[in-house]
Motif scaffolding. Structure first.
Motif, short mmCIF file in Angstrom:
data_model
loop_
_atom_site.label_atom_id
_atom_site.label_comp_id
_atom_site.label_asym_id
_atom_site.label_seq_id
_atom_site.Cartn_x
_atom_site.Cartn_y
_atom_site.Cartn_z
N SER A 17 -8.93 -24.38 21.95
CA SER A 17 -8.56 -25.56 21.19
C SER A 17 -7.46 -26.29 21.94
O SER A 17 -7.01 -25.85 23.01
N PHE A 29 -11.07 -32.45 22.66
CA PHE A 29 -11.65 -31.30 21.97
C PHE A 29 -11.86 -31.61 20.50
O PHE A 29 -10.92 -31.98 19.80
N ASP A 30 -13.11 -31.49 20.06
CA ASP A 30 -13.44 -31.57 18.64
C ASP A 30 -12.82 -32.81 17.98
O ASP A 30 -12.22 -32.73 16.90
#
Length: 367
Positions: free
Chosen positions: A302, A263-264
């Motif tokens: 997240s 994630f990210d």
């Protein structure tokens, strides 16, 4: 998304439309409000969400200064409704009526100004405030005659979808039925899914017309054959029941170095996630959290949100996901109504959350 779309057409028969009109008149509302309520119920039942925003276009010629101006002036309203599945449709319609009237009263506020004021998280893949549009096209048909050539109306093919779903209802003056044109994003839906969706909506409308006092959570959205198939279909051999925490722990034990989350720019293996969730679970248990307790998760999607779910399940408690962009009053209601014992969040969104419960910020726990 690519914004590619397709359109399918359906009909609401005259008897159903007249029954809905009569029901709406009895309750000092309109056919649009009844249709809006039924669509909101359908979306709530299919999505599992009770916060249903639906957009609708409205004429933007409210100012007298525009009377002599040539052109098309249209504004967009957002009709946001909270669906209570235990509520009768009659009671829901009363709230829908107030929601719609309040929105129409403020129809002169430019949509762009509303978006700027609310400042939602923007994405090119979705509309900022709603993903479903409902529109009525019930204006008188315009006839155009020219000397010599024959003139007729031709609908342009729709290959673009500006929303996930767009429902446009219009009167068929030849049959008395109401035509429903459904434009859908082909990245998200196919023709079979839309056909199923429309038949479920028609079933909701028929249930309302037959008994408007029915609790909206008990309206049958499945066809009898579908329900029978679900109840009788044979599945794989039965296995012993297990918990979510055990399923995740087993996955970590079988392949600990496999990637669990990306994630990210962040990446965690199952082993790392298991170890971090163990530490958080012990902290929750030390604070008295265990079975029968509810822990709120107030953070955007997240790595930390997945970590929170795993840790809470290890403690034996249940988790309550909360979108931190919800209005403060709604978050307060959710934490109070659920009797959440504690909440997990991150520093970036902590200021948005009310102090109705104690919030632990995950990015500060190790400091």
């Amino acid at each position: 998304m690519s914004n590619r779309g397709a359109t399918a057409s359906y009909s609401l028969h005259t008897g159903l439309v007249e029954a809905l009109k009569g029901f709406a008149r009895q309750h000092n509302s309109s056919l649009f409000m009844a249709i809006h309520g039924a669509l909101a119920v359908l979306l709530a039942r299919l999505s599992g969400s009770t916060d249903i925003p639906i957009g609708t276009p409205i004429a933007g010629r409210g100012a007298a200064a525009l009377d002599d101006v040539i052109g098309m002036f249209v504004n967009t309203l957002v009709l946001r409704t909270d669906i209570d599945l235990d509520e009768s449709f009659t009671d829901l319609l009363a709230r829908i009526k107030q929601v719609d009237l309040d929105a129409f009263e403020h129809a002169d506020i430019p949509f762009e100004q509303l978006v700027d004021q609310l400042a939602p998280q923007r994405s090119q893949s979705r509309h900022p405030l709603f993903q479903v549009l409902l529109a009525f096209q019930n204006l008188e048909r315009v006839e155009l005659e020219l000397p010599g050539p024959a003139v007729s109306v031709v609908d342009l093919p729709t290959e673009v979808s500006r929303f996930d779903l767009q429902f446009v209802l219009s009167d068929d003056r030849d049959s008395g039925d109401m035509t429903v044109s459904v434009t859908y994003a082909t990245d998200l839906f196919d023709a079979t899914t839309i056909d199923s969706l429309m038949h479920r909506w028609i079933r909701v409308l028929e249930s309302i017309a037959a008994d408007p006092t029915i609790p909206v959570g008990t309206i049958e959205v499945l066809e009898p054959a579908e329900r029978t198939d679900l109840l009788t279909r044979s599945g794989p051999p039965s296995t012993a029941p297990t918990t979510l925490a055990d399923l995740l722990t087993t996955a970590a034990a079988q392949n600990p170095e496999a990637t669990a989350i990306v994630f990210d720019g962040q990446q965690l293996s199952y082993r790392e996630l298991d170890e971090r969730s163990n530490r958080l679970a012990r902290l929750l248990i030390q604070r008295g959290i265990g079975p029968e307790d509810i822990v709120a998760i107030g953070m955007p999607r997240s790595v930390d949100s997945v970590l929170a779910v795993w840790a809470i399940t290890k403690s034996g408690a249940a988790f309550l996901p909360i979108d931190p962009t919800y209005p403060t009053e709604r978050i307060t209601h959710m934490t109070t109504d659920s009797k959440a014992a504690i909440g997990l969040t991150t520093t970036s969104v902590r200021a948005r959350l009310p102090d109705t419960i104690n919030w632990l910020t995950l990015d500060n726990l190790d400091k």
